[in-house]
Enzyme design. Structure first.
Site, PDB file in Angstrom:
ATOM      1  N   PHE A  13      90.928  34.600   4.493  1.00 31.54           N
ATOM      2  CA  PHE A  13      91.007  35.553   6.524  1.00 31.54           C
ATOM      3  C   PHE A  13      89.790  35.262   7.024  1.00 31.54           C
ATOM      4  O   PHE A  13      90.637  34.018   7.886  1.00 31.54           O
ATOM      5  CB  PHE A  13      90.801  36.955   5.904  1.00 31.54           C
ATOM      6  CG  PHE A  13      90.674  37.479   6.927  1.00 31.54           C
ATOM      7  CD1 PHE A  13      91.627  37.195   8.154  1.00 31.54           C
ATOM      8  CD2 PHE A  13      89.644  38.537   6.904  1.00 31.54           C
ATOM      9  CE1 PHE A  13      92.011  38.371   9.061  1.00 31.54           C
ATOM     10  CE2 PHE A  13      89.736  39.654   7.493  1.00 31.54           C
ATOM     11  CZ  PHE A  13      90.618  38.947   8.822  1.00 31.54           C
ATOM     12  N   ASN A  34      89.066  26.590  -3.339  1.00 26.85           N
ATOM     13  CA  ASN A  34      89.315  27.012  -4.740  1.00 26.85           C
ATOM     14  C   ASN A  34      90.274  27.469  -4.506  1.00 26.85           C
ATOM     15  O   ASN A  34      91.287  27.906  -5.882  1.00 26.85           O
ATOM     16  CB  ASN A  34      88.004  27.041  -5.593  1.00 26.85           C
ATOM     17  CG  ASN A  34      87.896  28.480  -5.668  1.00 26.85           C
ATOM     18  OD1 ASN A  34      88.216  29.167  -5.116  1.00 26.85           O
ATOM     19  ND2 ASN A  34      86.603  29.504  -7.102  1.00 26.85           N
ATOM     20  N   THR A  37      90.855  33.621  -3.944  1.00 28.14           N
ATOM     21  CA  THR A  37      91.374  34.656  -3.033  1.00 28.14           C
ATOM     22  C   THR A  37      91.799  33.792  -1.665  1.00 28.14           C
ATOM     23  O   THR A  37      92.093  35.099  -0.807  1.00 28.14           O
ATOM     24  CB  THR A  37      90.814  35.066  -2.769  1.00 28.14           C
ATOM     25  OG1 THR A  37      89.638  35.033  -2.153  1.00 28.14           O
ATOM     26  CG2 THR A  37      90.240  36.719  -4.053  1.00 28.14           C
ATOM     27  N   ASP A  57      86.125  24.260  -6.037  1.00 31.79           N
ATOM     28  CA  ASP A  57      84.772  24.820  -6.761  1.00 31.79           C
ATOM     29  C   ASP A  57      83.302  24.146  -6.081  1.00 31.79           C
ATOM     30  O   ASP A  57      82.759  23.597  -6.949  1.00 31.79           O
ATOM     31  CB  ASP A  57      85.128  25.894  -8.017  1.00 31.79           C
ATOM     32  CG  ASP A  57      84.403  27.178  -8.259  1.00 31.79           C
ATOM     33  OD1 ASP A  57      83.536  26.690  -7.413  1.00 31.79           O
ATOM     34  OD2 ASP A  57      84.437  27.071  -9.359  1.00 31.79           O
ATOM     35  N   LYS A 106      70.396  20.521   3.629  1.00 31.78           N
ATOM     36  CA  LYS A 106      69.781  19.544   4.018  1.00 31.78           C
ATOM     37  C   LYS A 106      69.804  18.545   3.739  1.00 31.78           C
ATOM     38  O   LYS A 106      69.412  17.731   4.468  1.00 31.78           O
ATOM     39  CB  LYS A 106      68.628  20.148   2.775  1.00 31.78           C
ATOM     40  CG  LYS A 106      67.054  19.727   2.353  1.00 31.78           C
ATOM     41  CD  LYS A 106      66.586  20.714   1.345  1.00 31.78           C
ATOM     42  CE  LYS A 106      65.951  19.552   0.609  1.00 31.78           C
ATOM     43  NZ  LYS A 106      66.006  19.690  -0.874  1.00 31.78           N
ATOM     44  N   TYR A 146      78.564  41.489  -5.740  1.00 34.50           N
ATOM     45  CA  TYR A 146      78.969  41.105  -4.676  1.00 34.50           C
ATOM     46  C   TYR A 146      77.506  41.977  -3.787  1.00 34.50           C
ATOM     47  O   TYR A 146      77.368  41.118  -3.539  1.00 34.50           O
ATOM     48  CB  TYR A 146      79.989  42.324  -3.696  1.00 34.50           C
ATOM     49  CG  TYR A 146      80.142  41.225  -2.679  1.00 34.50           C
ATOM     50  CD1 TYR A 146      80.783  40.150  -2.685  1.00 34.50           C
ATOM     51  CD2 TYR A 146      80.109  42.701  -1.470  1.00 34.50           C
ATOM     52  CE1 TYR A 146      80.870  39.867  -0.841  1.00 34.50           C
ATOM     53  CE2 TYR A 146      80.507  41.859   0.283  1.00 34.50           C
ATOM     54  CZ  TYR A 146      81.001  40.657   0.251  1.00 34.50           C
ATOM     55  OH  TYR A 146      81.698  40.227   1.015  1.00 34.50           O
ATOM     56  N   LYS A 150      74.901  38.752  -2.340  1.00 38.82           N
ATOM     57  CA  LYS A 150      74.877  38.395  -0.747  1.00 38.82           C
ATOM     58  C   LYS A 150      72.923  38.673  -0.122  1.00 38.82           C
ATOM     59  O   LYS A 150      72.629  37.251   0.151  1.00 38.82           O
ATOM     60  CB  LYS A 150      75.921  39.388  -0.365  1.00 38.82           C
ATOM     61  CG  LYS A 150      76.703  38.439  -0.273  1.00 38.82           C
ATOM     62  CD  LYS A 150      76.936  37.324   0.506  1.00 38.82           C
ATOM     63  CE  LYS A 150      78.485  37.320   0.886  1.00 38.82           C
ATOM     64  NZ  LYS A 150      79.230  36.580   1.213  1.00 38.82           N
TER      65      LYS A 150
END
Ligand code: UDP
Length: 317
Positions: A13, A34, A37, A57, A106, A146, A150
């Protein structure tokens, strides 16, 4: 030579809207996804010489031959029903995926942007949430996969910046909505829109007194690009501070769709945060960023751009 940007999660999205905005400003874009979703439907209109899609992936090795100026790392399941369905993948992409994208930045001496989240604040004890707040997260609750992925990704990003001099920035994204959300992704706005457009009952969890602050996708993407173009390294909240209860949201969706739906109540999910509102002082001061689209206007645009068919969808998934 044109600026070249890599977007992980670019078929999702937010990722697809970001790819679109980067192409519009003249960048060449490599989109990595990948498709767990994300969807090719989100990016099919972007095909062209300056846009390349790679189905891969990012938890595995990522090899990119060309020079790169920016790495935007957005890849992750982001909807509660997705990360509850994919808990290990969510942890892995937050850890291994982030490490690979930081390594890429990097190696290429590119600026790196981490798409973090207001979920790092958990069920917050201060209101509104500013970037100094350390958060209130349950590490072993269902949402922990989740939130902690993060939080780890943020720690990793700061470590690459401090120890290895990688040019990094971190955006904490608050609830965002707009066209291309999946009708069955389980989040409040696509769910309510789908239900309202079919005059079906609107499922408000709990009493609906919990709050969220909803940002229209165009405002969010503008903030991401401003942050990437800045020289700032510390986290920045991007979100619309216009806070609503979930009941008010349901009513706004009913009004926007002129629906005959009734509101029903279902059980509140475990660890559902009670409040959430960004303090956007930093974004305003550092980036000159402010949201411009109200909830009513954003819902109107979402309905117009996605169309009833796009918002209702055919099959769950
Ligand atoms: N919510 C709801 N009904 C639904 C989906 C969500 O009442 O059908 C509530 C949910 O419990 C939460 C809020 O809406 O309090 C926002 O949920 P969402 O999944 O959109 O985002 P997040 O919880 O990650 O902020």
């Amino acid at each position: 030579m044109a600026t070249k940007s890599v977007v992980s999660g670019g078929a999702g999205f937010l990722g697809s809207h970001l790819c679109e905005a980067l192409l519009a400003r003249g960048d060449d874009v490599i989109c990595l996804d990948n498709l767990e979703t994300g969807s090719l439907d989100n990016i099919s209109h972007l095909e062209g010489e300056r846009f390349e899609f790679r189905n891969l992936d990012i938890t595995g090795h990522v090899e990119i031959e060309q020079e790169i100026d920016f790495v935007f790392h957005l890849a992750s399941p982001a909807s509660p029903i997705d990360y509850l369905r994919l808990p290990l993948q969510t942890l892995k992409v937050g850890a291994e995926g982030t490490r690979n994208m930081l390594g890429l930045a990097k190696h290429k001496r590119a600026r790196f942007l981490l798409a973090s989240t207001s979920e790092v604040y958990g069920d917050p004890e201060i209101h509104p949430q500013n970037e100094e707040y350390w958060g209130h997260v349950n590490p072993i609750g269902p949402r922990g996969v989740y939130d902690e992925a993060k939080r780890y990704a943020e720690a990793l990003t700061m470590a690459y910046h401090r120890q290895q001099g990688v040019d990094t920035c971190i955006v904490r994204i608050f609830n965002t909505y707009g066209p291309r959300m999946r009708p069955h992704d389980g989040r409040a706005i696509p769910t309510f829109l789908r239900q309202a457009l079919q005059d079906k009952p609107i499922t408000v969890f709990g009493e609906g007194e919990q709050t969220r602050s909803f940002c229209f996708v165009d405002d969010l993407i503008r903030g991401l690009i401003l942050l990437a173009d800045s020289e700032f390294h510390m986290p920045v909240n991007i979100g619309n501070p216009d806070e609503k209860t979930i009941l008010e949201l349901a009513e706004a969706v009913i009004a926007a769709t002129e629906s005959r739906s009734e509101i029903i109540h279902e059980a509140l999910p475990v660890d559902d945060p009670q409040t959430r509102q960004p303090d956007t002082t930093r974004a305003r001061e550092i980036l000159g960023w402010e949201p411009t689209v109200s909830l009513a206007e954003g819902l109107r645009r979402t309905i117009e751009l996605a169309g009833a068919e796009g918002l209702i969808g055919s099959t769950p998934g």
